[in-house]
Scaffold this motif. Sequence first.
Motif, short mmCIF file in Angstrom:
data_model
loop_
_atom_site.label_atom_id
_atom_site.label_comp_id
_atom_site.label_asym_id
_atom_site.label_seq_id
_atom_site.Cartn_x
_atom_site.Cartn_y
_atom_site.Cartn_z
N LYS A 1 0.86 -1.17 0.00
CA LYS A 1 0.00 0.00 0.00
C LYS A 1 0.90 1.22 0.00
CE LYS A 1 -3.28 -3.03 0.62
NZ LYS A 1 -4.10 -3.50 1.72
N PHE A 2 0.70 2.11 -0.94
CA PHE A 2 1.63 3.22 -1.16
C PHE A 2 0.86 4.53 -1.19
CE2 PHE A 2 3.93 5.88 -4.36
CZ PHE A 2 5.11 6.03 -3.68
N TYR A 3 1.35 5.51 -0.44
CA TYR A 3 0.60 6.77 -0.24
C TYR A 3 1.52 7.93 -0.51
CZ TYR A 3 -2.94 9.57 2.42
OH TYR A 3 -3.92 10.44 2.82
N THR A 4 1.20 8.77 -1.50
CA THR A 4 2.08 9.91 -1.80
C THR A 4 1.25 11.11 -2.23
OG1 THR A 4 4.18 10.48 -2.85
CG2 THR A 4 2.58 9.36 -4.23
N ALA A 5 1.93 12.15 -2.73
CA ALA A 5 1.25 13.41 -3.04
C ALA A 5 1.24 13.66 -4.55
CB ALA A 5 1.98 14.55 -2.34
N PRO A 6 0.22 14.34 -5.05
CA PRO A 6 0.16 14.64 -6.48
C PRO A 6 1.43 15.33 -6.99
CG PRO A 6 -1.93 15.20 -5.47
CD PRO A 6 -1.00 14.80 -4.35
N THR A 7 2.03 16.18 -6.18
CA THR A 7 3.22 16.90 -6.64
C THR A 7 4.35 15.92 -6.95
OG1 THR A 7 4.74 18.70 -6.16
CG2 THR A 7 3.97 17.44 -4.26
N ALA A 8 4.48 14.86 -6.14
CA ALA A 8 5.52 13.86 -6.39
C ALA A 8 5.20 13.08 -7.67
CB ALA A 8 5.63 12.91 -5.20
N ILE A 9 3.91 12.79 -7.85
CA ILE A 9 3.50 12.04 -9.05
C ILE A 9 3.80 12.87 -10.29
CG2 ILE A 9 1.53 11.00 -10.26
CD1 ILE A 9 0.28 10.64 -7.39
N ARG A 10 3.45 14.16 -10.24
CA ARG A 10 3.69 15.01 -11.42
C ARG A 10 5.17 15.17 -11.71
NH1 ARG A 10 -0.80 18.19 -9.17
NH2 ARG A 10 0.81 19.38 -8.10
N LEU A 11 5.95 15.22 -10.64
CA LEU A 11 7.40 15.36 -10.81
C LEU A 11 7.96 14.13 -11.55
CD1 LEU A 11 10.10 16.82 -9.99
CD2 LEU A 11 10.10 15.36 -7.98
N LEU A 12 7.55 12.94 -11.10
CA LEU A 12 8.09 11.72 -11.70
C LEU A 12 7.53 11.47 -13.10
CD1 LEU A 12 8.05 9.45 -8.54
CD2 LEU A 12 9.97 10.73 -9.49
N MET A 13 6.31 11.92 -13.29
CA MET A 13 5.64 11.77 -14.58
C MET A 13 6.42 12.44 -15.71
SD MET A 13 1.70 12.82 -14.61
CE MET A 13 1.25 13.64 -16.10
N LYS A 14 7.09 13.52 -15.35
CA LYS A 14 7.86 14.28 -16.36
C LYS A 14 8.93 13.41 -17.02
CE LYS A 14 9.77 17.75 -14.31
NZ LYS A 14 10.40 18.97 -13.89
N TYR A 15 9.40 12.39 -16.28
CA TYR A 15 10.48 11.56 -16.81
C TYR A 15 9.96 10.33 -17.55
CZ TYR A 15 13.18 14.51 -13.69
OH TYR A 15 13.74 15.59 -13.07
N GLY A 16 8.66 10.22 -17.67
CA GLY A 16 8.08 9.11 -18.44
C GLY A 16 8.03 7.82 -17.66
N SER A 17 7.65 6.73 -18.35
CA SER A 17 7.39 5.48 -17.64
C SER A 17 8.65 4.62 -17.45
CB SER A 17 6.32 4.68 -18.37
OG SER A 17 6.64 4.62 -19.73
#
Length: 698
Positions: A402-418
């Motif tokens: 179970k993993f819990y994080t913040a949208p800002t972290a998701i958007r940051l990592l999203m920039k680098y692709g999958s």
Amino acid sequence: MIPDKAPKEDVFHGSEDLKKEAHINSFEKYKELYMKSIENPDEFWGDIAKDFFWKTKHTGQFLDYNFDVTKGEIFVKCMEGASTNISYNLLDRNVHERKLSDKVAFYWEGNEPGDELTVTYRELLQRVCQFANVLKSQGVKKGDRVSIYMPMVVELVVAMLACVRIGAVHSIVFAGFSAESLCERIMDSQCSLLITADGFYRGDKLINLKLLADEALQKCRDKGFPVEKCIMLKHLSKEAEETSLGSQSPPAKRSCPDLQEKQTGRVKKTRPVPQVPWNPEVDLCWHTLIRGASDECEPEWCESEDPLFILYTSGSTGKPKGVLHTVSGYMLYTATTFKLVFDYQPDDVYWCTADIGWITGHSYITYGPLANGATSVLFEGLPTYPDISRMWEIVDKYHVTKFYTAPTAIRLLMKYGSEPVQKYKRESLKVLGTVGEPINPEAWQWYYNVVGERRCPVVDTFWQTETGGHVLTPLPAATPMKPGSATFPFFGVVPAILNESGEELEGPSEGYLVFKQPWPGVMRTVYGNHQRFETTYFKKFPGFYVTGDGCRRDKDGYYWITGRIDDMLNVSGHLLSTAEVESALVEHEAVAEAAVVGRPHPVKGESLYCFVTLADGVTYNRTLEAELKKQVREKIGAIATPDYIQNAPGLPKTRSGKIMRRVLRKIACDERDLGDISTLADCSVVEQLFQNRCYTAE
Ligand code: WT7
């Protein structure tokens, strides 16, 4: 109201596997329990309370309250008459009754890969008792406030639970806050003791925490509030000794005595060591103190409504508010939300990436997970250090479920692709959570599709420091999800949407998000200022708790948070008040006036766009700009560093002198459609500001 049937179109469902074992595995079951929680809260919460240890049982109503300022003082009381101790419920109960003594409570993962520690429930209990005895020996008593300013280390949990064990009230200050902010919080809550550490690393950056703590204590002294004791944990010093960068080490006589405890970690890098000034009249060494302290400590039995902790959150006046939570209600609420929102199962490995210095860490790293006997990852570092795959590396290393994080972290990592995500397997993941700000559907989809491979439901949890725990949230195996919606209320929570005149809107609508009645975990007061509590949350619409957020309800009854509707900004999931940043700016002698607005930012959600009018005779240049940024950082902390500063010879004001922030927000975004500006005293100011906009943030 909650619909009888969940919608079938444009929604995402939890996996069948998850439904098989889930506590609440259908929308119908959620609805049934929700109705019970509203119609018969005594029975609903009473059943849950049976799982906990009570020294004495509660008498009378489960929840008693007044939410209407016109009828007298606002209050919430939960389980009056009962007494308990949270540390007992989190630790002793798990060790002795549930036989979890050898179960891992925390896998600590340091900033540097390879730095790791494992702590079982038994060890945690012993360490908490030991440190509780230390606090007692330093004269800390029930009801005393203790300030904690520490990095993400196991000892932070030990310190907070040691306070709780003896009935002292912790006030944790996020270690990214400045000395000035720490001083302000220590003084507001009148703390008698400070617990800190020598320093820590955030990625490559060394934070000299003890230096900042000393500066804060000096400021307190200057303002007539001397704090007599400061306990310092050596987190880096041992490593410092080993790598021994002689010239940077503090002079022997003034450094912390007793540098024996070993810092673990396979990777030994040569890197700067923290500066550890030592004032023998105030400073005490954590390691010296615990040596010889007994690891048994009878808990202090506390009344349900005794204060548990204070946690500061930004206030729209600029002065932070000390949100006060109390013992029994907060315990029940964080335990229950943790169990049901993450569908906690005994073999889970749970990881919340927040810092314990924020409410997310309080409720969902310490209290909720430990109350359930869960195993968690406690991570000191950054999602991008040493590289952008770190999160997924950790997920695989500990088999996080179970993993819990913040949208800002998701958007940051999203920039680098999958690709950086797919380097790791992530097969263990079952539920993904998000918190802190509205998640844009694009980030939601990426989280769901790429990180969770369409297998893991995303629980978008809406809540606040004030609410203690989740208030609007899906349940992973019961609630069909819509990307960007926090969906429906948790048990016991009754939301409503009001228009500007305070009328409750039915059906699809948009307006102010309020709550009609309390749930066990809601805040009880603003520490030392009950009036401010009433004014901030209850005055605008008598009878309701006002969240300060805007909200839309769609045709299926789903709630969508539209963002703050007061003078607060949400930068990377952290609330900041514009007034707080403005006052930091005007404290600089070159600044006559300042106005701060939010400007949308692709990663942080919002960024700070500051307009400054300079004092007569001062000219604007890069050096001044850098100084102003530094000023804000030093007054508040790095999270408040302005992204843009614009020289504004004039600000758009109404004839009565009020700054029109609405217009400034448009200027910051270069949107020319200003709406009605007929009340502006001088329209030429606006054109001038448009011409001198900042285009790049530095
Ligand atoms: C504010 C509270 C709760 C822990 C972290 C922040 C915003 C929080 C969501 C969400 C939309 C959200 C609200 C709220 N917020 N979670 N899931 N969707 N907005 O705690 O610093 O007290 O901030 O954060 O604006 O009022 P906080």
